[in-house]
Enzyme design. Structure first.
Site, short mmCIF file in Angstrom:
data_model
loop_
_atom_site.label_atom_id
_atom_site.label_comp_id
_atom_site.label_asym_id
_atom_site.label_seq_id
_atom_site.Cartn_x
_atom_site.Cartn_y
_atom_site.Cartn_z
CD GLU A 36 -2.58 1.68 0.28
OE1 GLU A 36 -3.41 0.87 -0.18
OE2 GLU A 36 -2.39 2.83 -0.21
CE LYS A 37 -0.87 5.32 -5.07
NZ LYS A 37 -0.81 5.71 -6.47
CE LYS A 39 -3.73 8.79 5.48
NZ LYS A 39 -4.76 9.72 5.90
N GLY A 41 -6.99 0.75 3.89
CA GLY A 41 -8.38 1.22 3.97
C GLY A 41 -8.78 1.89 2.66
N GLY A 42 -7.78 2.45 1.99
CA GLY A 42 -8.00 2.95 0.63
C GLY A 42 -9.01 4.07 0.53
CB THR A 43 -11.07 5.03 -2.40
OG1 THR A 43 -9.97 4.97 -3.30
CG2 THR A 43 -11.99 6.17 -2.80
CD GLU A 200 -26.25 12.75 -15.19
OE1 GLU A 200 -25.51 12.70 -14.19
OE2 GLU A 200 -26.01 12.15 -16.27
NE ARG A 265 -13.59 6.59 -7.17
CZ ARG A 265 -12.66 7.32 -6.59
NH1 ARG A 265 -12.79 8.63 -6.49
NH2 ARG A 265 -11.57 6.75 -6.10
CG HIS A 437 -47.19 -2.11 13.20
ND1 HIS A 437 -47.43 -1.50 12.00
CD2 HIS A 437 -47.88 -1.41 14.13
CE1 HIS A 437 -48.26 -0.48 12.17
NE2 HIS A 437 -48.55 -0.41 13.46
C1 LIG Z 1 -16.68 10.10 -2.50
C2 LIG Z 1 -16.87 8.61 -2.58
C3 LIG Z 1 -17.88 8.03 -1.87
C4 LIG Z 1 -18.08 6.66 -1.92
N1 LIG Z 1 -19.09 6.09 -1.18
C5 LIG Z 1 -19.27 4.77 -1.22
C6 LIG Z 1 -20.25 4.15 -0.41
O1 LIG Z 1 -20.96 4.80 0.36
N2 LIG Z 1 -20.41 2.82 -0.48
C7 LIG Z 1 -19.63 2.06 -1.30
O2 LIG Z 1 -19.81 0.85 -1.31
N3 LIG Z 1 -18.68 2.59 -2.06
C8 LIG Z 1 -18.47 3.93 -2.04
N4 LIG Z 1 -17.48 4.47 -2.79
C9 LIG Z 1 -16.68 3.60 -3.65
C10 LIG Z 1 -15.62 2.86 -2.86
O3 LIG Z 1 -14.80 3.79 -2.19
C11 LIG Z 1 -14.79 2.00 -3.80
O4 LIG Z 1 -15.62 1.14 -4.51
C12 LIG Z 1 -13.79 1.15 -3.04
O5 LIG Z 1 -12.92 1.96 -2.29
C13 LIG Z 1 -13.01 0.28 -4.02
O6 LIG Z 1 -12.09 -0.49 -3.31
P1 LIG Z 1 -10.75 -0.95 -4.01
O7 LIG Z 1 -10.05 -1.78 -2.99
O8 LIG Z 1 -11.02 -1.52 -5.31
O9 LIG Z 1 -9.94 0.39 -4.29
P2 LIG Z 1 -9.46 1.57 -3.36
O10 LIG Z 1 -10.27 1.69 -2.15
O11 LIG Z 1 -9.33 2.75 -4.24
O12 LIG Z 1 -8.03 1.11 -2.86
C14 LIG Z 1 -6.93 1.04 -3.69
C15 LIG Z 1 -5.70 1.19 -2.85
O13 LIG Z 1 -4.58 0.86 -3.62
C16 LIG Z 1 -3.54 1.77 -3.34
N5 LIG Z 1 -2.66 1.76 -4.50
C17 LIG Z 1 -2.94 2.16 -5.76
N6 LIG Z 1 -1.90 1.94 -6.58
C18 LIG Z 1 -0.92 1.39 -5.81
C19 LIG Z 1 0.38 0.93 -6.08
N7 LIG Z 1 0.91 0.99 -7.27
N8 LIG Z 1 1.07 0.43 -5.05
C20 LIG Z 1 0.56 0.37 -3.81
N9 LIG Z 1 -0.65 0.79 -3.51
C21 LIG Z 1 -1.40 1.28 -4.51
C22 LIG Z 1 -4.24 3.07 -3.10
O14 LIG Z 1 -3.46 3.93 -2.33
C23 LIG Z 1 -5.49 2.61 -2.37
O15 LIG Z 1 -5.28 2.58 -0.98
C24 LIG Z 1 -17.24 5.85 -2.73
C25 LIG Z 1 -16.21 6.45 -3.44
C26 LIG Z 1 -16.01 7.80 -3.37
C27 LIG Z 1 -14.90 8.41 -4.12
C1 LIG Z 2 -48.34 1.78 24.65
C2 LIG Z 2 -48.32 0.61 23.72
C3 LIG Z 2 -47.35 0.53 22.75
C4 LIG Z 2 -47.32 -0.53 21.87
N1 LIG Z 2 -46.35 -0.57 20.90
C5 LIG Z 2 -46.34 -1.60 20.02
C6 LIG Z 2 -45.40 -1.62 18.99
O1 LIG Z 2 -44.58 -0.71 18.82
N2 LIG Z 2 -45.39 -2.67 18.14
C7 LIG Z 2 -46.28 -3.68 18.28
O2 LIG Z 2 -46.23 -4.60 17.48
N3 LIG Z 2 -47.20 -3.68 19.25
C8 LIG Z 2 -47.25 -2.66 20.13
N4 LIG Z 2 -48.20 -2.64 21.10
C9 LIG Z 2 -49.12 -3.78 21.19
C10 LIG Z 2 -50.23 -3.67 20.17
O3 LIG Z 2 -50.90 -2.45 20.33
C11 LIG Z 2 -51.18 -4.83 20.32
O4 LIG Z 2 -50.48 -6.04 20.26
C12 LIG Z 2 -52.25 -4.85 19.25
O5 LIG Z 2 -52.96 -3.66 19.27
C13 LIG Z 2 -53.16 -6.04 19.42
O6 LIG Z 2 -54.13 -6.04 18.43
P1 LIG Z 2 -55.54 -6.69 18.70
O7 LIG Z 2 -56.29 -6.55 17.44
O8 LIG Z 2 -55.39 -8.02 19.29
O9 LIG Z 2 -56.22 -5.80 19.83
P2 LIG Z 2 -56.52 -4.24 19.94
O10 LIG Z 2 -55.63 -3.44 19.10
O11 LIG Z 2 -56.53 -3.96 21.39
O12 LIG Z 2 -57.95 -4.11 19.32
C14 LIG Z 2 -59.09 -4.59 19.95
C15 LIG Z 2 -60.27 -3.77 19.49
O13 LIG Z 2 -61.44 -4.40 19.88
C16 LIG Z 2 -62.35 -3.42 20.32
N5 LIG Z 2 -63.28 -4.09 21.23
C17 LIG Z 2 -63.00 -4.68 22.41
N6 LIG Z 2 -64.10 -5.26 22.91
C18 LIG Z 2 -65.08 -5.05 22.02
C19 LIG Z 2 -66.44 -5.41 21.98
N7 LIG Z 2 -66.99 -6.11 22.93
N8 LIG Z 2 -67.16 -5.02 20.90
C20 LIG Z 2 -66.61 -4.28 19.91
N9 LIG Z 2 -65.33 -3.93 19.92
C21 LIG Z 2 -64.58 -4.31 20.96
C22 LIG Z 2 -61.50 -2.38 20.97
O14 LIG Z 2 -62.16 -1.14 21.00
C23 LIG Z 2 -60.31 -2.39 20.05
O15 LIG Z 2 -60.44 -1.44 19.04
C24 LIG Z 2 -48.27 -1.56 21.98
C25 LIG Z 2 -49.27 -1.49 22.94
C26 LIG Z 2 -49.30 -0.40 23.80
C27 LIG Z 2 -50.37 -0.33 24.82
#
Ligand SMILES: Cc1cc2nc3c(=O)[nH]c(=O)nc-3n(C[C@H](O)[C@H](O)[C@H](O)COP(=O)(O)OP(=O)(O)OC[C@H]3O[C@@H](n4cnc5c(N)ncnc54)[C@H](O)[C@@H]3O)c2cc1C
Ligand SMILES: Cc1cc2nc3c(=O)[nH]c(=O)nc-3n(C[C@H](O)[C@H](O)[C@H](O)COP(=O)(O)OP(=O)(O)OC[C@H]3O[C@@H](n4cnc5c(N)ncnc54)[C@H](O)[C@@H]3O)c2cc1C
Lengths: 460, 75, 460
Positions: A36-37, A39, A41-43, A200, A265, A437
Site C-alpha cells: 500500500e502506497k 493508507k 483502507g483505501g478510498t 447531468e 471514476r 410494526h
Molecule cells: C466520494 C466517494 C464516496 C463513496 N461512497 C461509497 C459508499 O458509500 N459505499 C460504497 O460501497 N462505495 C463507495 N465508494 C466507492 C468505494 O470507495 C470504492 O468502490 C472502493 O474503495 C473500491 O475499493 P478498491 O479496494 O477496489 O480500491 P481503493 O479503495 O481505491 O483502494 C486502492 C488502494 O490501492 C492503493 N494503490 C494504488 N496503486 C498502488 C500501487 N501501485 N502500489 C501500492 N498501492 C497502490 C491506493 O493507495 C489505495 O489505498 C465511494 C467512493 C467515493 C470516491
Molecule cells: C403503549 C403501547 C405501545 C405498543 N407498541 C407496540 C409496537 O410498537 N409494536 C407492536 O407490534 N405492538 C405494540 N403494542 C401492542 C399492540 O398495540 C397490540 O399487540 C395490538 O394492538 C393487538 O391487536 P388486537 O387486534 O389483538 O387488539 P386491539 O388493538 O386492542 O384491538 C381490539 C379492538 O377491539 C375493540 N373491542 C373490544 N371489545 C369489544 C367489543 N366487545 N365489541 C366491539 N369492539 C370491541 C376495541 O375497541 C379495540 O379497538 C403496543 C401497545 C401499547 C399499549
C-alpha cells in the site's frame, strides 16, 4: 527486511478489495503481503464511503434541528461549524483506521509500505525491493475522472477528494454529474445551506437506478431547493473573481463559488507494469473472467480495477472470493446484480437486482410484473415525515428480480432485499412472514403481500 | 527493470465447476433451495446447478423432482 | 340496517388482528362484518404502537439537537412544546386512521359500530341487534393491567393510555415495569428532560430479551441518567402534594410527579358472553389450538386475546391466517418465535428466534454456538455514535436459531433476521452475501461471516 521474501499471495493495493483478499487468504493459511502506497483502507475509508457518510449524517442532524418545530421540539439551527464537522468526520475515520491497522496485525499480514509494480507474473517491486508471490492480486482501485479539458485545480474546481477536505461551506456549488457521488455531495451542501445546482448529461438523476427512483429524488430535491439540470451537457468553465462560471452546451451559464466534478471514476492501472507482465487491460480496467482471473495465470484482480459496480462491499466480496479460489475452495462467482446499491442522499435510494427496464429488456414486457408500495401508507415513514416507495420487479409467476427503495433511511432495508433477490424468493414466501410494526421494513412486506395477491394496507 | 519473458496472454481456461461450493466444501445452495429439496426428497449432491458458477437453483430442484417422478419405479 | 343480516364472517374487535382478518376474508370473497366499539385500528393505532413511536421520534430529534455540537452542527435545544408534540403525534395517527377507514370501505367490510357480545356460537349482538355469522373471530385485544391495590387514577397514577394524553412533561416519573412499554416511556421522558426511575421486579430490564441485550440497555440508560431499580418489588404508593411517593418492598421510597404503571396487559374478554357460548378461557385469554380455533367450532381468536406475544404484527399474521384457514387455503400455523420483536427505546432492541438461554435449555450447552459482533466495529454505527451489538445464536453446525440486536435504529434490521430465522439459514449462506457498506446491516453480515468461520472486520 522482507526484500526477496516469498509469499503465497501478494496483494497490490490495501483498499476494500485488497485487504479483504489479504485477510481471508491469511485465515486460510497463506503467507500474505499487502502493498500500500498511502493508507490501508483505501478510498472507501479515507476519501470515500466513510467520510461522505459522516457528512451526510451531520446534514441529517442539521435538517432535523431545522425542522424540529414540526414535531414540537424547540431547537434553533444556527449553522455549520465546518471545523467541528471535519473533526467529527476525521474522528470516525481515524477510529476505524486504527481498528483496521489492528486487523492487519492480527491477521499477520505483512504490510509493505510503498508503491508497487508488477515486474513479472509473480514478482512485485516496491522501492527497489522485489517480492515473489505464488499468486498476485491487483487491487489498486480507482480515482476521479474528469472531462477532456476540465482541470481539477483543487481550489475552485474540485473532485470528491478535495471536496472532503474543504474548510468552509461554499455559498454556491455546481455539481457536475448526478450519479451517486454527485447527489450525495449535493445533498450535504444543501443541508449545510449552500445553493446547489446539479448538471447531468443524462435525462435523469441517479440514472443507473430504476426510473421511478429518479423521479422521487428529483421531486424531493426540488422541494429541498436543489436545482437539477438534467439532459444538460457541460461545455466549459471559466474562473471568475469569486468562483467559477460554468457553461452548458445549450448556452446557459451557472455561476457558483465552486465546481465539483463527479463524472465518474477510472481505474488506477497506469505505470503498474501490467502491459509488460502481459496482463490484459481494457480502457484501463483489468480484464478478468467471472472468477476474477486475469490473462496471466496466478494474477487476479478485485474491486474498482475490475469493470463494474464501484462499491466497497463488491471489493470485499471480490477479495474474499479470490482468496477462497486460490485456496481451492471453489467459491461461487459473484453476480454483480445481486450486490446491493445504496445512495445516501436525502432521500436515500437503495436497490438490488434488476430495474423494471432491465427486466423487461431481458424477459419481455408480458413476463414482468411490478408493484410500487407508497411510503404514505407506512406508519414509520409518516412518523419520519419521509416520502418514497418500495418497488418490486418480479418475473410473472416467478421470483423477485429487483427491489427498489426510496426514502429516509432505506439503505438499511436493502440487506433484506438482498437475501430475497439472491435466494430467488417468490413473493408469497416473503409475504408469509409479517414484518415488525411499526417499521419502514413493513413497506417491503406490504409490497410482497400485494404481489402475492393478498394486499394488507394498500390503497387503490 | 528486467522485462519478464512474456507469456502467451491466453485467456484463462474457463474451468466450469461441476458443482459450486459454499467455501467449506459443501454444495452451494440457498436455504429456500434446501427447503424445496427436502420437501421433494431430492438429494442435492446429485443435482447439477444451472445458475451462475453452477449454483443450484429452485428450478434445478424442481426438474430433479420431476425427473425422479417420471423415472420408472425400481421393480 | 344490517340487523339480522347473515355474514360469512363476523369479527369482534377492529384492532390489528380484527381488521386484518376482515380484509383478508373479504379479499377471499367472504361477506364480512367488523364490530368495533371505539375506533377501527384499535390499541395499536390509537393508544399504542403509533403514538408511542411518534413520541420516540420526537425524543430522538430532541437528543440529536442536544448533541449536535459533537458533529459540528450548531443548534440549541430549548425544550419540548408538549402541545406541538401532541399535535404531531395526533396528526400521524389521524392520517393513518383516515387511510384505514378508506381500506374498510375499499374492502367492502360492513363496519358495525358498537359493543358486541357473543350470544351463541354463530350470533353476535350489538346494541340489541343480532347478526349471524358462519364464522366468528374474537379480536377484542387487551388493556393495561395493574397490581392488586394499585389504582390507575389517571391523574398521578397513569397507564400508557393516560400517559399518551399527558399535557406536560413531568418533572419526574416512576415507571413501574421495565418491559417494552415501560422502557419506551422511560426513554421518551428522559429525552424530554424528566427525571426517570424504573422499578422492575425481575433482575433486569427488558427481561424477555437475551441477557446481553438487557446489559447494554441498562448501561446506556445509566449513561443517559435513567435510574433503573431491578429486582425491586413495588409495595405501595401514596399521593403527596406534588405527586406520588412509591415504596418498595426493600423499604426504599421514590418520590415523583407521576407513576406510570406498565406491568403488563390483560385480555379483554369479560362480558363478551364467552362462557355462555361455551368458549373456553384461561385466566381471561381465549384458549386456542395452533390453528387459532377456540373450543367452539367456527369461532376463532386472534391477537392479544390469545396468550403469547402482544404485538400488532402478530395480530396481522393471526388475522390473515384465520381468514385463509376459513377459506380452506390451509395456511401454515404461526410460530411465535419467528415473529420479530422490537423495543423502540434508545438504544433500540430487536430480536427474533431464541435467546441464548432458551437455545441452551432446548438443545443443551454443547449444541449451541453464539457470536456477538460489537457495533464498535461498524462504520455506520460509529457515524451514528451508537453502541450495541448483533448477536447470533445457532445450533452447532446447524441453522441460526436467534438474532439479537441492540443499538440506534436496529429495529429496521430485524426483518432481514426474520427471513434468516424462518428460512432456517445456515450462517455461511448469509455470509456469502456481502452487505452494503457502510450500513448497520453489515453488523449482521459480519456476525454471519464470523460464525461461518470467515470473519472479516472482527476484533479479537
Ligand atoms: C466520494 C466517494 C464516496 C463513496 N461512497 C461509497 C459508499 O458509500 N459505499 C460504497 O460501497 N462505495 C463507495 N465508494 C466507492 C468505494 O470507495 C470504492 O468502490 C472502493 O474503495 C473500491 O475499493 P478498491 O479496494 O477496489 O480500491 P481503493 O479503495 O481505491 O483502494 C486502492 C488502494 O490501492 C492503493 N494503490 C494504488 N496503486 C498502488 C500501487 N501501485 N502500489 C501500492 N498501492 C497502490 C491506493 O493507495 C489505495 O489505498 C465511494 C467512493 C467515493 C470516491
Ligand atoms: C403503549 C403501547 C405501545 C405498543 N407498541 C407496540 C409496537 O410498537 N409494536 C407492536 O407490534 N405492538 C405494540 N403494542 C401492542 C399492540 O398495540 C397490540 O399487540 C395490538 O394492538 C393487538 O391487536 P388486537 O387486534 O389483538 O387488539 P386491539 O388493538 O386492542 O384491538 C381490539 C379492538 O377491539 C375493540 N373491542 C373490544 N371489545 C369489544 C367489543 N366487545 N365489541 C366491539 N369492539 C370491541 C376495541 O375497541 C379495540 O379497538 C403496543 C401497545 C401499547 C399499549
Amino acid at each position: 527486511g522482507d526484500s526477496g521474501a516469498r509469499f503465497d499471495l501478494i496483494v497490490l493495493g490495501g483498499g476494500s478489495g485488497g485487504y479483504a483478499a489479504a485477510f481471508r487468504a491469511s485465515e486460510l493459511g497463506m503467507r500474505v503481503a499487502l502493498v500500500e502506497k498511502d493508507k490501508v483502507g483505501g478510498t472507501c475509508l479515507h476519501y470515500g464511503c466513510i467520510p461522505t457518510k459522516a457528512l451526510l449524517h451531520a446534514a441529517e442532524v442539521a435538517d432535523s434541528a431545522r425542522d424540529s418545530a414540526q414535531l414540537g421540539v424547540k431547537a434553533t439551527f444556527e449553522g455549520i461549524d465546518v471545523d467541528g464537522v471535519n473533526k467529527y468526520k476525521d474522528g470516525v475515520v481515524s477510529r476505524l483506521y486504527k481498528g483496521l491497522q489492528g486487523l492487519v496485525k492480527a491477521n499477520e499480514v505483512t504490510l509493505i509500505e510503498g508503491e508497487g509494480r508488477l515486474v513479472g507474473p509473480n514478482t512485485v517491486e516496491v522501492d527497489g525491493a522485489r517480492y515473489e508471490g505464488r499468486n498476485v492480486v491487483l487491487a489498486t482501485g480507482s480515482r476521479s475522472s474528469s472531462l477532456p479539458g476540465l482541470d481539477i485545480d483543487g481550489e475552485k474546481v474540485l473532485s470528491s477528494y478535495e471536496a472532503l477536505a474543504l474548510d468552509r461551506v461554499p455559498s454556491s456549488v455546481v455539481v457536475l454529474g448526478g450519479g451517486v457521488i454527485g447527489v450525495e455531495f449535493a445533498s450535504v451542501w444543501r443541508s449545510f445551506g449552500a445553493d446547489v445546482t446539479i448538471v447531468e448529461a443524462l435525462p435523469r438523476l441517479v440514472p443507473a437506478e430504476d426510473e421511478a427512483a429518479s423521479k422521487v429524488v428529483e421531486r424531493t430535491f426540488r422541494k429541498r431547493g436543489i436545482t437539477a439540470k438534467t439532459g444538460a451537457r457541460f461545455s466549459g468553465v471559466q474562473h471568475t473573481d469569486d468562483g467559477v462560471s460554468v457553461s452548458l452546451e445549450n448556452g446557459e451559464t451557472v455561476d457558483a463559488e465552486i465546481l465539483l466534478v463527479a463524472v465518474g471514476r477510472g481505474p488506477v492501472t497506469d505505470g503498474l507494469g501490467l502491459e509488460d507482465a502481459g496482463v490484459a487491460v481494457d480502457r484501463g480496467f483489468v480484464t478478468t473472467d467471472e472468477r476474477l482471473r486475469t490473462s496471466v495465470p496466478g494474477v487476479y484482480a478485485v474491486g474498482d480495477v475490475v469493470h463494474g459496480l464501484q462499491l466497497a462491499h463488491r471489493g470485499f466480496a471480490h477479495g474474499i472470493f479470490v482468496a477462497e479460489d486460490i485456496a481451492g475452495l471453489n467459491p461461487v462467482p459473484i453476480d454483480d446484480a445481486g450486490i446491493p446499491r445504496v445512495t445516501y442522499c436525502d432521500p436515500e435510494v437503495a436497490s438490488v437486482g434488476l430495474t423494471e427496464a432491465q427486466a423487461v429488456e431481458r424477459l419481455g414486457d408480458d413476463k414482468v410484473e411490478t408493484f410500487e408500495y407508497n411510503l404514505a401508507g407506512n406508519g414509520k415513514s409518516q412518523i419520519l415525515k419521509t416520502q418514497g416507495f418500495a418497488k418490486l420487479v418480479r418475473e410473472k409467476d416467478g421470483p423477485v428480480l429487483g427491489v427498489h427503495l426510496v426514502g429516509a433511511r432505506v439503505g438499511e432495508l436493502i440487506s433484506e432485499a438482498q437475501l430475497i433477490y439472491n435466494w430467488e424468493a417468490l413473493p408469497h414466501e416473503v409475504a408469509s412472514l409479517i414484518h415488525p410494526h411499526p417499521t419502514q421494513s413493513e413497506a417491503l412486506g406490504e409490497a410482497h403481500l400485494a404481489l402475492a395477491g393478498k394486499p394488507l394496507h394498500v390503497h387503490g | 527493470g528486467p522485462a519478464p519473458s512474456p507469456r502467451p496472454a491466453a485467456k484463462p481456461e474457463p474451468k466450469q465447476p461441476a458443482q459450486a461450493q459454499s467455501g467449506d466444501g459443501t454444495p452451494y445452495v440457498t436455504p429456500l433451495v434446501r427447503k424445496l429439496a427436502a420437501e421433494h426428497g431430492v438429494d442435492l449432491s446429485t443435482v447439477t446447478g444451472s445458475g451462475i458458477g453452477g449454483r443450484i437453483r429452485k428450478q434445478d430442484v424442481q426438474a430433479a423432482a420431476e425427473a425422479a417422478k417420471a423415472a420408472p419405479e425400481p421393480s
